[in-house]
Every structure is written in structure tokens, then in C-alpha cells.
Write an enzyme that holds these catalytic residues in place. Structure first.
Site, PDB file in Angstrom:
ATOM      1  N   LYS A 192       0.842  -1.194   0.000  1.00  0.00           N
ATOM      2  CA  LYS A 192       0.000   0.000   0.000  1.00  0.00           C
ATOM      3  C   LYS A 192       0.878   1.245   0.000  1.00  0.00           C
ATOM      4  O   LYS A 192       1.495   1.585   1.006  1.00  0.00           O
ATOM      5  CB  LYS A 192      -0.932   0.056   1.215  1.00  0.00           C
ATOM      6  CG  LYS A 192      -2.035   1.125   1.031  1.00  0.00           C
ATOM      7  CD  LYS A 192      -2.671   1.591   2.324  1.00  0.00           C
ATOM      8  CE  LYS A 192      -1.976   2.788   2.910  1.00  0.00           C
ATOM      9  NZ  LYS A 192      -2.085   4.029   2.073  1.00  0.00           N
ATOM     10  N   SER A 246       3.945   7.410  10.824  1.00  0.00           N
ATOM     11  CA  SER A 246       3.786   8.122  12.089  1.00  0.00           C
ATOM     12  C   SER A 246       3.765   7.172  13.269  1.00  0.00           C
ATOM     13  O   SER A 246       3.378   6.004  13.161  1.00  0.00           O
ATOM     14  CB  SER A 246       2.497   8.946  12.070  1.00  0.00           C
ATOM     15  OG  SER A 246       1.369   8.105  12.182  1.00  0.00           O
ATOM     16  N   GLY A 250       1.791   3.557  13.964  1.00  0.00           N
ATOM     17  CA  GLY A 250       2.604   2.423  14.385  1.00  0.00           C
ATOM     18  C   GLY A 250       2.049   1.760  15.634  1.00  0.00           C
ATOM     19  O   GLY A 250       1.995   0.522  15.728  1.00  0.00           O
ATOM     20  N   GLU A 267       9.129   1.654  11.475  1.00  0.00           N
ATOM     21  CA  GLU A 267      10.045   2.792  11.558  1.00  0.00           C
ATOM     22  C   GLU A 267       9.171   4.030  11.707  1.00  0.00           C
ATOM     23  O   GLU A 267       8.416   4.376  10.804  1.00  0.00           O
ATOM     24  CB  GLU A 267      10.931   2.857  10.308  1.00  0.00           C
ATOM     25  CG  GLU A 267      12.144   3.767  10.489  1.00  0.00           C
ATOM     26  CD  GLU A 267      11.834   5.194  10.118  1.00  0.00           C
ATOM     27  OE1 GLU A 267      11.483   5.982  11.050  1.00  0.00           O
ATOM     28  OE2 GLU A 267      11.938   5.531   8.938  1.00  0.00           O
ATOM     29  N   CYS A 303      12.380  11.296   8.354  1.00  0.00           N
ATOM     30  CA  CYS A 303      12.369  10.766   9.710  1.00  0.00           C
ATOM     31  C   CYS A 303      13.702  10.954  10.413  1.00  0.00           C
ATOM     32  O   CYS A 303      13.760  11.165  11.627  1.00  0.00           O
ATOM     33  CB  CYS A 303      11.996   9.289   9.683  1.00  0.00           C
ATOM     34  SG  CYS A 303      13.031   8.293   8.578  1.00  0.00           S
TER      35      CYS A 303
END
Length: 503
Positions: A192, A246, A250, A267, A303
Site C-alpha cells: 500500500k 507516524s 505504528g 520505523e 524521519c
């Protein structure tokens, strides 16, 4: 003249995004679509199909069939090695096309294409690297504790059906860091992409068939987190979820995984510090490099961007001066123009988030060195924010605690090594860190003390064959290298007697 990218869309030949299920491209069952508004102009660039729960179920079922019948996992190792190498070559051949599609997705300028960590070349290298593990997927033969009359062995086998959920900010490398080890291990995948970076991912997926990847091995569902992502990460036939994004999502994935005990790799972001000591080889270069991570290309929407600069008081003003000079060199505009060096923020929600944190930084007493406002004029319709530097920041301020995900650097002074380490580690995150010093002993000493998954000494980079991930709330597991490859496998123990007697 107000910027428009509609002509660029036509030049690239962008078409609406479809679902790929069992080798067939089609729209969503509901007919629902999502319109992508370009972050630099607010213009409608294209539509993507929104996969609902029934579409996601079909995609997962297709991946399940493909895994269970062994059309990929039971293919000879040599065939799979050649397929992944061939795919890496195809990515390189289509690099210019893919960069153009990315510019229409997330606004990352073509000028940023040569930067390795976000390049098509890095993605291709990840497939080459993981192809090398395919014929090395092995276990151990161990000496039995109970004598030598039986064999004790371990095997590594593919984990099964993988849900790979991608972010919008690094679609090339992060696509490869999930798909390459999954395919190398023999898994099947339901992918996705982010709704904000779908078109370049769909083109990369189209090339898989040309490389020889069988139908059903990789399936694609498009759409936003609700309903598409939610249906995928909670599907009972998914064996593993690999997600980059985000922290909130997560945590939702971890909670959802409990019902079926899915394997999870996450991550989830960072608040990475850079420590600058007076003996750094080049204070100016350290400042410009640090400021570059929060301005160039992605405008700090990365990130691992080093958004906290911890600078010794002896070189504090020198660092600020060089960082401000770097901020002044950043240019915005048409992502297809060579003069454009940075992107807009991805959407208006992120724009509001960044401007809100900038306002709180001012309210809480940080000193604005430069920036702090939106770009107006011909670019007023876009989500552009000028590079911003805050000085005299305390690590308790919101701009030092929260992930800004924008072109904002918080500069914090320190006086001694222990103080710098304490400030650096005083965060909920632990993804990356950097330090600048000419003292090799200090460099290795601090590299061990910093609570971060990747530490750069006098520079920072990401390599597709090295583990990448974080401590604390920056995530679970690693991407890249042997550890990532093994994360897409299950370890099986096999015992076999060598005599007629029972063990």
C-alpha cells in the site's frame, strides 16, 4: 506568474492509479477514488482508486494463494536471483521517468535526484544487495546435547504474506527496503503506497512483471489509511506488517497485530541530534550539512533529519552564521526546474502543524534567527515554509521535543561532553544522531553512548546494505542488510534420529 504543474502532468503522461490484484489492474469495487492535490500548487494532479475492505481481502487472498502454491518461494534460487538483479537494472533504466512521477506525487525536485539515499539508484542497489542473500538462506547443523545419534538442524523459511505500507517522503528506497528482502526471502506481498506518493510506486510495480516476478506475488491496494490501510493491517491472513510512518499509526498496528500475533517491523520517526564540538574538522560544513538535512530536497520531511543541533558554546555563533547562510541558499518553485532545491510541505494539515510549532517556539522563548513564515507571492498557493532556525532553545521546548517534519532547526548550546549526551538522549525517539569532532576517541566513545540506531561521525548517510531503524519509540526492527532479510523469515528446528531408537 502563479506556478502551475498541469502541463508537467501531461508531459509525464500520468494516468489515474489502479489496484493490482493477482496480475490484473482494475478500479475499486466501490468505484471510489481519491484526488491528489499537488503540494506546490493545490492543483488536482490525478485520481487513485480507493481500495475498500473487499478489495483488500481479494489482494490478500491472491497473495496467500501465490505463497501457498510456491510459484515464487519454490522457484530455484538462481531464477529468483536473476529476476531481482534484472529488476534493479529496470529501475535504473527508468530512473528519469520515476523521478518525474515522484515530482508530481510529493513535489521533491528533480535536483534532489542525485542524493543517494532518496534516489532510484539506491532502490536498485537494495534489490541487488538482497538478491545476493537468496542463495544464502540457510540455518545450522548443531551438535546434539543428547549424543551423536541424531541430527539437530535449523532452517529459515519465508514468513508468508507481507503487508508493506509505505510513506510518501521516500518512495524509492523505502519501497525497495521492504519489497526487496520480502521477495528475496520468498514471501508474497500486498503493497500500500501512501496516497501522497502513489504514481511513482505504481510505475515501479509495473516493471516487476517485466523482470519475471509471477502474477499474484506482489499485489497493490491504493487509498488512504482509512479504509485501505486499516483493512490491510488487520487482515487475519497477513503474516507480517512492515510500516514506515507516524508513531500513532505504528502504535495502532502493534495493537491490531495482537489478535493474530502478526510479526511487525516499524520505523516511526525521530528527533535526531547533531553534536558539534569546537575541534570539529569544519564548523561551517557541519552547520551547512545539518541545516541541509532539514531544508534541501524534502524540506525536513524526513524521519532521520537532524532537527536538533547541540553546539558547544565556543563555536555557537559560528555555527549559527553558517546555518543561516545555508538557509538563505534554499530555493522553491517548479520541482522540474534545476534551480529548485526543496519541496513544499506535503499537505495543508502538515503546513498547519509546522506553523503551529513555529508559533509555540516563539511563545516559549526561543530566538528566531531566520525564517518562521510561509512563502508568499507566486508560490502562495503551495505549502511552502521558509527555512527556520531557532537559537537558544531549551530541550524542554516543544520544538525540541516534537517531530516537526518541516524546515525547522532547533539549536541548543552545551558546555561539556556529558551535558551534550544527556540532552541528546533526552527524547522519546532514537532513530539517528550525528557528531562532529576531530578526536577519534571521543567519536567512538560518544557513538556508543548515544541512544540511536544510526550514528554518523563527521557526516551522515544511509546505505541500503546497512541496518536502519531506531531505539525507543522510533520503531521496532531494522531495514537493510542481513537483519532485515532475516526479519522476513521464520526459524524452524528439525530433529532426525540416525538410529532405530527413539531420541
Amino acid at each position: 506568474m502563479t506556478l502551475s504543474l498541469l502541463a508537467r502532468r501531461d508531459e509525464v503522461g500520468l494516468t489515474d492509479g489502479m489496484l493490482l490484484i493477482d496480475g490484473k489492474w482494475r478500479g475499486a469495487t466501490s468505484g471510489e477514488t481519491w484526488t491528489h492535490l499537488h503540494p506546490a500548487t493545490g492543483e488536482a494532479i490525478g485520481d487513485i482508486a480507493v481500495a475498500g475492505p473487499s478489495d483488500v481481502d481479494e489482494a490478500v487472498q491472491a497473495a496467500r494463494r501465490a505463497f501457498d502454491d510456491g510459484r515464487w518461494s519454490n522457484t530455484r534460487a538462481g531464477v529468483r536471483v536473476k529476476a531481482l538483479h534484472r529488476y534493479g537494472d529496470l529501475l535504473r533504466d527508468h530512473a528519469d521517468e520515476l523521478r518525474g512521477l515522484q515530482a508530481l506525487d510529493n513535489g521533491v525536485p528533480l535536483s534532489f535526484g542525485p542524493v543517494y539515499a532518496t534516489s532510484v539508484g539506491a532502490a536498485a542497489d537494495a534489490f541487488d544487495h538482497h538478491a545476493g542473500w537468496i542463495d544464502k538462506l540457510g540455518g545450522q547443523t548443531l551438535t546434539p546435547y543428547q549424543g551423536g545419534d541424531h541430527l539437530a538442524m535449523t532452517f529459515r523459511e519465508p514468513i508468508g504474506v507481507v503487508a508493506a505500507i509505505l510513506p510518501w517522503n521516500g518512495p524509492f528506497l523505502l519501497y525497495a527496503q521492504k519489497l526487496a528482502p520480502a521477495l528475496a526471502a520468498g514471501c508474497t506481498v500486498v503493497l500500500k503506497p501512501s496516497e501522497y506518493a502513489t504514481f511513482c510506486v505504481l510505475r515501479m510495480v509495473e516493471l516487476l512483471a517485466e523482470a519475471g516476478i509471477p502474477d499474484g506475488v506482489v499485489n497493490v491496494v491504493t487509498g488512504p489509511g482509512d479504509p485501505t490501510g486499516e483493512a490491510l493491517m488487520t487482515h487475519p491472513l497477513v503474516d507480517k506488517v512492515s510500516f514506515t510512518g507516524s508513531r500513532g499509526v505504528g502504535k495502532r498496528i502493534v495493537a491490531a497485530s495482537a489478535d493474530t500475533l502478526k510479526r511487525v517491523s516499524l520505523e516511526l520517526g525521530g528527533k535526531s541530534p547533531t553534536l558539534v564540538f569546537p575541534d570539529a574538522p569544519d564548523i561551517g560544513l557541519a552547520a551547512m550539512t545539518t541545516m541541509g538535512t532539514v531544508t534541501m530536497g524534502l524540506s525536513g520531511q524526513a524521519c532521520v533529519a537532524h532537527t536538533r543541533a547541540l553546539v558547544h558554546r565556543d563555536v555557537y555563533d559560528q555555527f549559527l552564521g553558517a546555518a543561516e547562510m545555508m538557509a538563505g541558499a534554499i530555493t522553491y518553485g517548479d520541482p522540474f526546474e534545476a534551480s529548485t532545491l526543496a519541496s513544499p510541505l506535503i499537505n495543508t494539515k502538515q503546513l498547519d502543524h509546522v506553523m503551529g510549532l513555529i508559533a509555540r517556539g516563539k511563545e516559549q522563548g526561543a530566538r528566531v534567527v531566520c525564517g518562521g513564515e510561509r512563502v508568499e507571492g507566486d508560490l502562495a498557493a503551495g505549502n511552502f515554509v521558509r527555512p527556520t532556525i531557532f537559537a537558544d532553545v531549551d530541550n524542554t521546548m516543544d520544538i525540541a521535543r516534537q517531530e516537526v517534519f518541516g524546515p525547522v532547526l532547533a539549536v541548543i548550546p552545551f558546555e561539556h561532553e556529558d551535558e551534550a549526551v544527556a540532552i541528546a538522549n533526552d527524547t522519546e525517539y532514537g532513530l539517528g544522531a550525528g557528531l562532529y569532532t576531530a578526536d577519534a576517541r571521543r567519536a567512538f566513545r560518544l557513538a556508543r553512548r548515544l541512544r540511536a540506531g544510526t550514528v554518523g561521525i563527521n557526516g551522515f548517510q544511509v546505505e541500503p546494505h546497512l541496518p536502519f531503524g531506531g531505539f525507543k519509540q522510533s520503531g521496532l526492527g531494522r531495514e537493510g542488510g542481513q537483519s532485515a532479510f532475516e526479519a522476513y523469515t521464520e526459524l524452524k528446528t528439525v530433529l532426525m534420529p540416525l538410529t532405530e531408537e527413539l531420541m
